[in-house]
Design a protein around this motif. Structure first.
Motif, PDB file in Angstrom:
ATOM      1  N   ARG A 324     -29.488  14.725   2.217  1.00  0.00           N
ATOM      2  CA  ARG A 324     -28.103  15.123   2.472  1.00  0.00           C
ATOM      3  C   ARG A 324     -27.931  16.590   2.096  1.00  0.00           C
ATOM      4  O   ARG A 324     -28.331  17.008   1.011  1.00  0.00           O
ATOM      5  CB  ARG A 324     -27.120  14.302   1.641  1.00  0.00           C
ATOM      6  N   LYS A 325     -27.303  17.370   2.980  1.00  0.00           N
ATOM      7  CA  LYS A 325     -27.085  18.792   2.709  1.00  0.00           C
ATOM      8  C   LYS A 325     -25.617  19.037   2.366  1.00  0.00           C
ATOM      9  O   LYS A 325     -24.725  18.432   2.985  1.00  0.00           O
ATOM     10  CB  LYS A 325     -27.503  19.637   3.909  1.00  0.00           C
ATOM     11  N   PHE A 326     -25.390  19.944   1.420  1.00  0.00           N
ATOM     12  CA  PHE A 326     -24.041  20.231   0.927  1.00  0.00           C
ATOM     13  C   PHE A 326     -23.708  21.700   1.185  1.00  0.00           C
ATOM     14  O   PHE A 326     -24.477  22.591   0.810  1.00  0.00           O
ATOM     15  CB  PHE A 326     -23.949  19.928  -0.572  1.00  0.00           C
ATOM     16  N   TYR A 327     -22.547  21.930   1.818  1.00  0.00           N
ATOM     17  CA  TYR A 327     -22.105  23.286   2.148  1.00  0.00           C
ATOM     18  C   TYR A 327     -20.696  23.534   1.612  1.00  0.00           C
ATOM     19  O   TYR A 327     -19.806  22.683   1.750  1.00  0.00           O
ATOM     20  CB  TYR A 327     -22.091  23.501   3.659  1.00  0.00           C
ATOM     21  N   ASN A 328     -20.521  24.722   1.033  1.00  0.00           N
ATOM     22  CA  ASN A 328     -19.236  25.153   0.482  1.00  0.00           C
ATOM     23  C   ASN A 328     -18.585  26.158   1.425  1.00  0.00           C
ATOM     24  O   ASN A 328     -19.049  27.285   1.557  1.00  0.00           O
ATOM     25  CB  ASN A 328     -19.460  25.785  -0.903  1.00  0.00           C
ATOM     26  N   ASP A 329     -17.500  25.748   2.075  1.00  0.00           N
ATOM     27  CA  ASP A 329     -16.748  26.629   2.964  1.00  0.00           C
ATOM     28  C   ASP A 329     -15.292  26.712   2.483  1.00  0.00           C
ATOM     29  O   ASP A 329     -14.344  26.646   3.269  1.00  0.00           O
ATOM     30  CB  ASP A 329     -16.814  26.099   4.404  1.00  0.00           C
ATOM     31  N   SER A 330     -15.133  26.883   1.163  1.00  0.00           N
ATOM     32  CA  SER A 330     -13.795  26.889   0.569  1.00  0.00           C
ATOM     33  C   SER A 330     -12.919  28.004   1.115  1.00  0.00           C
ATOM     34  O   SER A 330     -11.689  27.919   1.076  1.00  0.00           O
ATOM     35  CB  SER A 330     -13.894  27.002  -0.957  1.00  0.00           C
ATOM     36  N   LYS A 331     -13.534  29.067   1.614  1.00  0.00           N
ATOM     37  CA  LYS A 331     -12.764  30.191   2.151  1.00  0.00           C
ATOM     38  C   LYS A 331     -12.071  29.835   3.469  1.00  0.00           C
ATOM     39  O   LYS A 331     -11.244  30.610   3.966  1.00  0.00           O
ATOM     40  CB  LYS A 331     -13.678  31.409   2.346  1.00  0.00           C
ATOM     41  N   ALA A 332     -12.371  28.677   4.022  1.00  0.00           N
ATOM     42  CA  ALA A 332     -11.712  28.226   5.251  1.00  0.00           C
ATOM     43  C   ALA A 332     -10.309  27.749   4.903  1.00  0.00           C
ATOM     44  O   ALA A 332     -10.080  26.566   4.628  1.00  0.00           O
ATOM     45  CB  ALA A 332     -12.514  27.111   5.915  1.00  0.00           C
ATOM     46  N   THR A 333      -9.354  28.663   4.930  1.00  0.00           N
ATOM     47  CA  THR A 333      -7.980  28.347   4.523  1.00  0.00           C
ATOM     48  C   THR A 333      -7.066  28.109   5.719  1.00  0.00           C
ATOM     49  O   THR A 333      -5.856  27.993   5.544  1.00  0.00           O
ATOM     50  CB  THR A 333      -7.404  29.473   3.639  1.00  0.00           C
ATOM     51  N   ASN A 334      -7.628  28.035   6.918  1.00  0.00           N
ATOM     52  CA  ASN A 334      -6.837  27.684   8.088  1.00  0.00           C
ATOM     53  C   ASN A 334      -7.702  26.861   9.043  1.00  0.00           C
ATOM     54  O   ASN A 334      -8.921  26.753   8.877  1.00  0.00           O
ATOM     55  CB  ASN A 334      -6.260  28.929   8.777  1.00  0.00           C
ATOM     56  N   ALA A 335      -7.061  26.277  10.048  1.00  0.00           N
ATOM     57  CA  ALA A 335      -7.765  25.362  10.937  1.00  0.00           C
ATOM     58  C   ALA A 335      -8.838  26.065  11.763  1.00  0.00           C
ATOM     59  O   ALA A 335      -9.887  25.475  12.051  1.00  0.00           O
ATOM     60  CB  ALA A 335      -6.764  24.653  11.849  1.00  0.00           C
ATOM     61  N   LEU A 336      -8.584  27.315  12.143  1.00  0.00           N
ATOM     62  CA  LEU A 336      -9.591  28.031  12.938  1.00  0.00           C
ATOM     63  C   LEU A 336     -10.895  28.175  12.159  1.00  0.00           C
ATOM     64  O   LEU A 336     -11.985  27.951  12.698  1.00  0.00           O
ATOM     65  CB  LEU A 336      -9.077  29.415  13.317  1.00  0.00           C
ATOM     66  N   ALA A 337     -10.812  28.541  10.879  1.00  0.00           N
ATOM     67  CA  ALA A 337     -12.017  28.712  10.072  1.00  0.00           C
ATOM     68  C   ALA A 337     -12.771  27.390   9.948  1.00  0.00           C
ATOM     69  O   ALA A 337     -14.007  27.352  10.005  1.00  0.00           O
ATOM     70  CB  ALA A 337     -11.657  29.254   8.697  1.00  0.00           C
TER      71      ALA A 337
END
Length: 456
Positions: A324-337
């Motif tokens: 299982r791979k884990f990714y942090n995309d916390s900077k995605a603060t809107n739906a487009l991101a």
């Protein structure tokens, strides 16, 4: 740009501290300005205020005194996060006082030229890519702005041989007046931050300020695939340099399904670019264009594109555990991101999403929700996000309190080959002070939860 002596004995009011206010106050004090800082946080809870006071800066904390603006100030410099409907800001503008953010101060005191990067998404990745290209090619870049280093502090130390690569938010740009980067990069424009700006018109106008002072001697790198951005670019006096992902072009940067091109000549095969996803190809094209325009060699640009693996909190790979791979995309603060993140993974996604409820739609995620195997929702939007996911056909939907609980649930749900992706599509402020704290909470929870499961 002005000389630093222009602020000597100028009477300046700074509203709000945090990093930008503290740095601007310290810089102006060193330049000989008469600085008064006003911050809502009580003095005993405000170490920045105490440090400024020890330097000899006048500090007023815990209140906004009536009549503060009667002290003869010539300039108000506000923290970007303070809205323009703040009574002191309103009164200052009513009196005709300049109201700046520290980016304007940085520009006026800098000996070095600026490259400015803005857009609704992709700013941080593009800024970092460009900085690394310039650094590799010995162009003496400095990095500043919304990426975490206060521009005024960087500009104070910059020499004319440097170039200040500056990530710029709409909050920062709205408070500029004379700011004029040698190269402006406008990545894209989508509806965002309407709670601050009040309207899309104000938001877009603030973004467009990045190029409004440019002349034909300056360069505007812009997204030609967005009609609104392209129409804006045409109105500017700048020399235009487009980038497009809709096929090979003889001007600017372009890409088809095989290569990234510069002025129609292949620069690099897409399969050799380290960053995945169409949105990252936009970032790569914009950064490459700006670097090459600044005189970087193609070799430096290519090397960075081949090796740059991403920035913190932006589709950041954390670890692989039992397939299982884990990714942090916390900077995605809107739906487009979040859409861009989902686009990078074909299937098997355990999506962790939710946060501050600004009332915005999740509809642009709908075509990509078929890739989502399960949703773990948290924060104010948990119920609304969960209902949306069920409408999209996601059968496994959980609602939990916060990111820590979301990770625990995701680790239990994930199977070999799955991707656990934190990509909230919402701001963090309902539960976390900023997206960095939210992202770090995810990273810590992933390490804790996977270690715990391993011991079982």
């Amino acid at each position: 740009m002005e000389t630093q002596s222009a602020f000597y004995q100028k009477k300046v009011l700074i509203l709000g501290l945090a990093k930008s206010g503290f740095t601007a106050a310290a810089v102006l004090h060193r330049l000989g300005a008469f600085v008064t800082v006003n911050d809502a946080k009580p003095f005993e809870e405000n170490p920045d205020a105490a440090e400024l006071l020890s330097m000899g800066v006048t500090v007023i904390c815990g209140r906004h005194p009536e009549g503060l603006l009667d002290e003869g100030f010539e300039l108000v410099l506000k923290n970007p996060g303070i809205p323009y409907d703040n009574p002191l800001v309103q009164e200052a503008m009513k009196r005709g006082l300049p109201v700046w953010t520290e980016v304007e101060l940085a520009y006026r005191i800098s000996k070095a030229p600026f490259i400015g990067i803005t857009g609704s998404n992709g700013k941080t990745t593009t800024t970092t890519l460009l900085y690394q290209m310039l650094e590799l090619d010995s162009k003496r870049p400095l990095i500043a702005g919304n990426i975490g280093t206060v521009a005024a502090g960087v500009a104070e130390q910059a020499e004319k041989e440097n170039v200040i690569v500056t990530e710029l938010s709409s909050f920062q740009l709205k408070g500029t007046e004379a700011f004029r980067p040698r190269i402006a990069i406008l990545m894209n424009l989508y509806e965002a931050h309407l709670d601050y700006h009040g309207s899309y018109e104000d938001y877009s106008t603030s973004k467009f300020k990045i190029a409004e002072n440019q002349t034909q001697n300056d360069l505007l790198v812009y997204n030609a695939d967005q009609a609104e951005v392209a129409a804006f670019a045409e109105r500017m006096a700048s020399t235009k340099v487009p980038f497009t992902l809709n096929g090979r072009s003889d001007t600017g940067a372009s890409a088809d399904d095989r290569f990234l091109y510069w002025q129609g000549i292949p620069l690099l095969a897409l399969e050799e670019i380290m960053l995945a996803g169409r949105h990252n190809l936009e970032n790569a094209a914009a950064a490459a264009a700006a670097a090459l325009l600044w005189g970087c060699s193609k070799e430096s640009v290519i090397q960075v594109l081949k090796t740059f693996a991403g920035v913190e909190h932006r589709t950041q790979f954390i670890l692989e555990w039992n397939g299982r791979k884990f990714y942090n995309d916390s900077k995605a603060t809107n739906a487009l991101a979040t859409k861009n993140a989902l686009e990078a993974f074909p299937s098997g996604i355990i999506l962790l999403a939710g946060g501050l409820d600004r009332g915005h739609s999740f509809e642009e995620l709908r075509p990509y929700m078929t890739r989502v195997k399960a949703l773990v929702a948290f924060g104010e939007t948990a119920e609304r996000f969960g209902n949306f996911a069920r409408e999209c056909g996601v059968s496994d939907v959980l609602s939990v309190l916060d990111v820590d609980a979301a990770v625990d649930a995701a680790v239990g749900l994930a199977e070999e080959g799955d991707t656990v992706l934190l990509s909230p599509a919402c701001a963090s402020w309902d539960q976390y002070k900023n997206f960095e704290i939210r992202g770090n909470a995810f990273i810590n929870a992933v390490h804790r939860a996977t270690a715990l499961y391993t011991k079982r």
